[in-house]
Design an enzyme around this catalytic site. Structure first.
Site, mmCIF file in Angstrom:
data_model
loop_
_atom_site.group_PDB
_atom_site.id
_atom_site.type_symbol
_atom_site.label_atom_id
_atom_site.label_comp_id
_atom_site.label_asym_id
_atom_site.label_seq_id
_atom_site.Cartn_x
_atom_site.Cartn_y
_atom_site.Cartn_z
ATOM 1 N N GLU A 1 40.860 45.216 41.956
ATOM 2 C CA GLU A 1 41.388 43.882 42.740
ATOM 3 C C GLU A 1 42.581 44.162 43.237
ATOM 4 O O GLU A 1 42.874 43.648 44.191
ATOM 5 C CB GLU A 1 41.366 42.581 41.601
ATOM 6 C CG GLU A 1 41.758 41.244 42.102
ATOM 7 C CD GLU A 1 41.826 40.311 41.017
ATOM 8 O OE1 GLU A 1 40.978 40.275 40.268
ATOM 9 O OE2 GLU A 1 42.822 39.639 41.028
ATOM 10 N N ARG B 1 38.139 36.256 45.476
ATOM 11 C CA ARG B 1 39.067 37.235 45.833
ATOM 12 C C ARG B 1 39.251 37.761 46.980
ATOM 13 O O ARG B 1 39.704 38.863 47.221
ATOM 14 C CB ARG B 1 39.561 38.310 44.504
ATOM 15 C CG ARG B 1 39.605 37.605 43.342
ATOM 16 C CD ARG B 1 40.948 36.825 42.955
ATOM 17 N NE ARG B 1 40.668 36.127 41.874
ATOM 18 C CZ ARG B 1 40.250 35.003 41.693
ATOM 19 N NH1 ARG B 1 39.746 34.304 42.468
ATOM 20 N NH2 ARG B 1 40.209 34.516 40.451
ATOM 21 N N CYS C 1 45.282 40.858 36.674
ATOM 22 C CA CYS C 1 43.815 41.624 36.383
ATOM 23 C C CYS C 1 43.743 42.896 37.317
ATOM 24 O O CYS C 1 43.850 42.551 38.696
ATOM 25 C CB CYS C 1 42.709 40.591 36.432
ATOM 26 S SG CYS C 1 42.406 39.415 35.240
HETATM 27 C C1 LIG Z 1 51.276 38.020 35.200
HETATM 28 C C2 LIG Z 1 50.312 37.890 36.488
HETATM 29 C C3 LIG Z 1 49.296 36.890 36.334
HETATM 30 C C4 LIG Z 1 48.282 36.900 37.459
HETATM 31 N N1 LIG Z 1 47.580 35.936 37.406
HETATM 32 C C5 LIG Z 1 46.585 35.805 38.521
HETATM 33 C C6 LIG Z 1 45.543 34.932 38.438
HETATM 34 O O1 LIG Z 1 45.505 34.114 37.393
HETATM 35 N N2 LIG Z 1 44.653 34.832 39.463
HETATM 36 C C7 LIG Z 1 44.922 35.580 40.464
HETATM 37 O O2 LIG Z 1 43.886 35.242 41.324
HETATM 38 N N3 LIG Z 1 45.565 36.534 40.518
HETATM 39 C C8 LIG Z 1 46.711 36.598 39.521
HETATM 40 N N4 LIG Z 1 47.735 37.732 39.736
HETATM 41 C C9 LIG Z 1 47.695 38.412 40.654
HETATM 42 C C10 LIG Z 1 48.526 38.028 41.993
HETATM 43 O O3 LIG Z 1 49.472 37.140 41.449
HETATM 44 C C11 LIG Z 1 47.860 37.752 43.044
HETATM 45 O O4 LIG Z 1 46.644 38.464 43.610
HETATM 46 C C12 LIG Z 1 48.576 37.053 44.075
HETATM 47 O O5 LIG Z 1 47.802 36.461 44.925
HETATM 48 C C13 LIG Z 1 49.319 38.008 44.813
HETATM 49 O O6 LIG Z 1 50.479 37.358 45.763
HETATM 50 P P1 LIG Z 1 51.742 38.190 46.251
HETATM 51 O O7 LIG Z 1 52.541 37.233 46.934
HETATM 52 O O8 LIG Z 1 52.371 38.743 44.902
HETATM 53 O O9 LIG Z 1 51.123 39.156 47.059
HETATM 54 P P2 LIG Z 1 51.498 40.858 47.144
HETATM 55 O O10 LIG Z 1 51.373 41.337 45.706
HETATM 56 O O11 LIG Z 1 52.755 40.875 47.368
HETATM 57 O O12 LIG Z 1 50.424 41.160 48.230
HETATM 58 C C14 LIG Z 1 49.095 41.319 47.992
HETATM 59 C C15 LIG Z 1 48.323 41.595 49.266
HETATM 60 O O13 LIG Z 1 48.624 40.536 50.072
HETATM 61 C C16 LIG Z 1 49.130 40.693 51.253
HETATM 62 N N5 LIG Z 1 50.137 39.435 51.769
HETATM 63 C C17 LIG Z 1 51.005 39.051 50.852
HETATM 64 N N6 LIG Z 1 51.549 38.231 51.711
HETATM 65 C C18 LIG Z 1 51.035 38.335 53.011
HETATM 66 C C19 LIG Z 1 51.228 37.277 54.049
HETATM 67 N N7 LIG Z 1 52.316 36.433 54.271
HETATM 68 N N8 LIG Z 1 50.417 37.781 55.209
HETATM 69 C C20 LIG Z 1 49.529 38.580 55.021
HETATM 70 N N9 LIG Z 1 49.344 39.464 54.012
HETATM 71 C C21 LIG Z 1 49.843 39.291 52.914
HETATM 72 C C22 LIG Z 1 49.952 42.174 50.922
HETATM 73 O O14 LIG Z 1 50.065 42.843 52.021
HETATM 74 C C23 LIG Z 1 49.082 42.763 49.957
HETATM 75 O O15 LIG Z 1 47.805 43.583 50.741
HETATM 76 C C24 LIG Z 1 48.578 37.772 38.505
HETATM 77 C C25 LIG Z 1 49.476 38.791 38.486
HETATM 78 C C26 LIG Z 1 50.422 39.001 37.576
HETATM 79 C C27 LIG Z 1 51.240 39.798 37.550
#
Ligand SMILES: Cc1cc2nc3c(=O)[nH]c(=O)nc-3n(C[C@H](O)[C@H](O)[C@H](O)COP(=O)(O)OP(=O)(O)OC[C@H]3O[C@@H](n4cnc5c(N)ncnc54)[C@H](O)[C@@H]3O)c2cc1C
Length: 288
Positions: free
Chosen positions: A280, A162, A210
């Site tokens: 996380e 992560r 998580c």
């Molecule tokens: C139901 C559910 C299930 C999930 N299951 C998992 C799982 O199985 N495994 C897992 O690892 N995670 C899981 N997650 C957590 C989450 O989906 C991940 O951490 C995912 O990578 C976040 O992506 P996002 O586009 O939503 O990022 P955001 O939440 O929008 O941003 C997260 C971070 O990334 C940065 N960021 C986003 N896009 C960019 C970009 N283009 N450039 C630079 N920085 C950026 C943001 O600034 C922020 O700091 C889950 C979440 C939910 C709600």
């Protein structure tokens, strides 16, 4: 001021937790060149910015964000030579997992059901069931805080559990190239993983996945469960009864409620099992 900025946009509408006050300014970016211009503008005007994907790993403050939130909507997706994929950072990570598996390409089956953008998944090195994003990534186009575009190889990006080097950098991931391999059972594997996810996680509730990282050699979910915390709540924030590492917004919960619950879980797990649980999720301060 940049003419395309929206003023006072509620961040609760852009977070899967459904929590957060208003961003002072907000913009949706659809092209890499536009992302470069916006970041350059922030740099020259000294305007704090935050790059947002699907908000599935963010806890925004009730006070919002006193700066510009840049919503990444760069969502092209092309198949390239040698089973490669060239994809915009705003493309849905879940859709990418489904589409590639349907085409018999293996490597991103675990992505189906993670409600992320490709950029967010790379930033967090998202993973599940023993796979993670970096394992099939080859390179990333990154726009730095001055608006300059760089092509970065995976080897430069310090990936671990992560974690990616982007968590220490200022700028935005614009696109990525993945290298997949043809495999007959890819679609079957993807469907099984998705089915498991839906059966074991509160998938349709307001969560951010998580909340805590797994400590080395232990499961955060199991530690929370064994501390008797399932169903415990602070205000409208509750520990899921289905999966203890998921904290749920059961209604119109505030970030204060959620932060209180996070602290309560940390305190009880420390008292009962001696582990320090680290979040996380990304907690985004207002900046004011
Ligand atoms: C139901 C559910 C299930 C999930 N299951 C998992 C799982 O199985 N495994 C897992 O690892 N995670 C899981 N997650 C957590 C989450 O989906 C991940 O951490 C995912 O990578 C976040 O992506 P996002 O586009 O939503 O990022 P955001 O939440 O929008 O941003 C997260 C971070 O990334 C940065 N960021 C986003 N896009 C960019 C970009 N283009 N450039 C630079 N920085 C950026 C943001 O600034 C922020 O700091 C889950 C979440 C939910 C709600």
């Amino acid at each position: 001021m940049y003419s395309n900025f929206t003023k006072s946009k509620l961040l609760s509408e852009h977070s899967t937790f459904g929590i957060g006050g208003a961003a002072r300014y907000f913009i949706e970016v659809k092209e890499i060149s536009e992302l470069q211009k916006v970041l350059h503008f922030c740099f020259s005007e000294k305007l704090p910015f935050f790059v947002l994907g699907k908000g599935s790993n963010c806890l925004f403050s009730d006070d919002g964000f006193d700066g510009l939130v840049i919503l990444n909507k760069i969502d092209f997706c092309h198949e390239i030579e040698n089973h490669g994929i060239y994809v915009g950072a705003g493309f849905s990570f879940s859709l990418l997992g489904m589409q590639t598996a349907r085409r018999g390409l293996s490597g991103l089956e675990f992505a189906a059901g993670i409600p992320a953008t490709v950029g967010g998944a790379i930033f967090m090195n998202a993973g599940a069931q023993g796979s993670d994003t970096q394992s099939v990534l080859s390179e990333v186009e990154f726009v730095d805080e001055k608006g300059e575009l760089h092509l970065l190889k995976k080897e430069e990006l310090e990936f671990s559990y992560r974690f990616s080097a982007f968590q220490k950098m200022k700028g935005a991931i614009a696109s990525a190239r993945f290298c997949l391999s043809p495999q007959e059972g890819a679609r079957k594997k993807q469907l099984e993983l998705l089915d498991y996810r839906i059966r074991t996680q509160p998938y349709h509730e307001k969560t951010a996945g998580c909340v805590f990282r797994n400590p080395v050699g232990a499961s955060a979910g199991l530690l929370i469960d064994n501390s008797g915390l399932k169903g415990v709540h602070c205000g409208l924030a509750k520990v899921s009864e289905m999966h203890a590492n998921f904290l749920v917004n059961t209604g119109t919960c505030t970030s204060k409620d959620m932060l209180e619950l996070i602290q309560l879980v940390q305190k009880k797990v420390k008292e009962q099992h001696g582990y320090d649980l680290e979040p996380e999720i990304r907690v985004i301060e207002c900046q004011r």
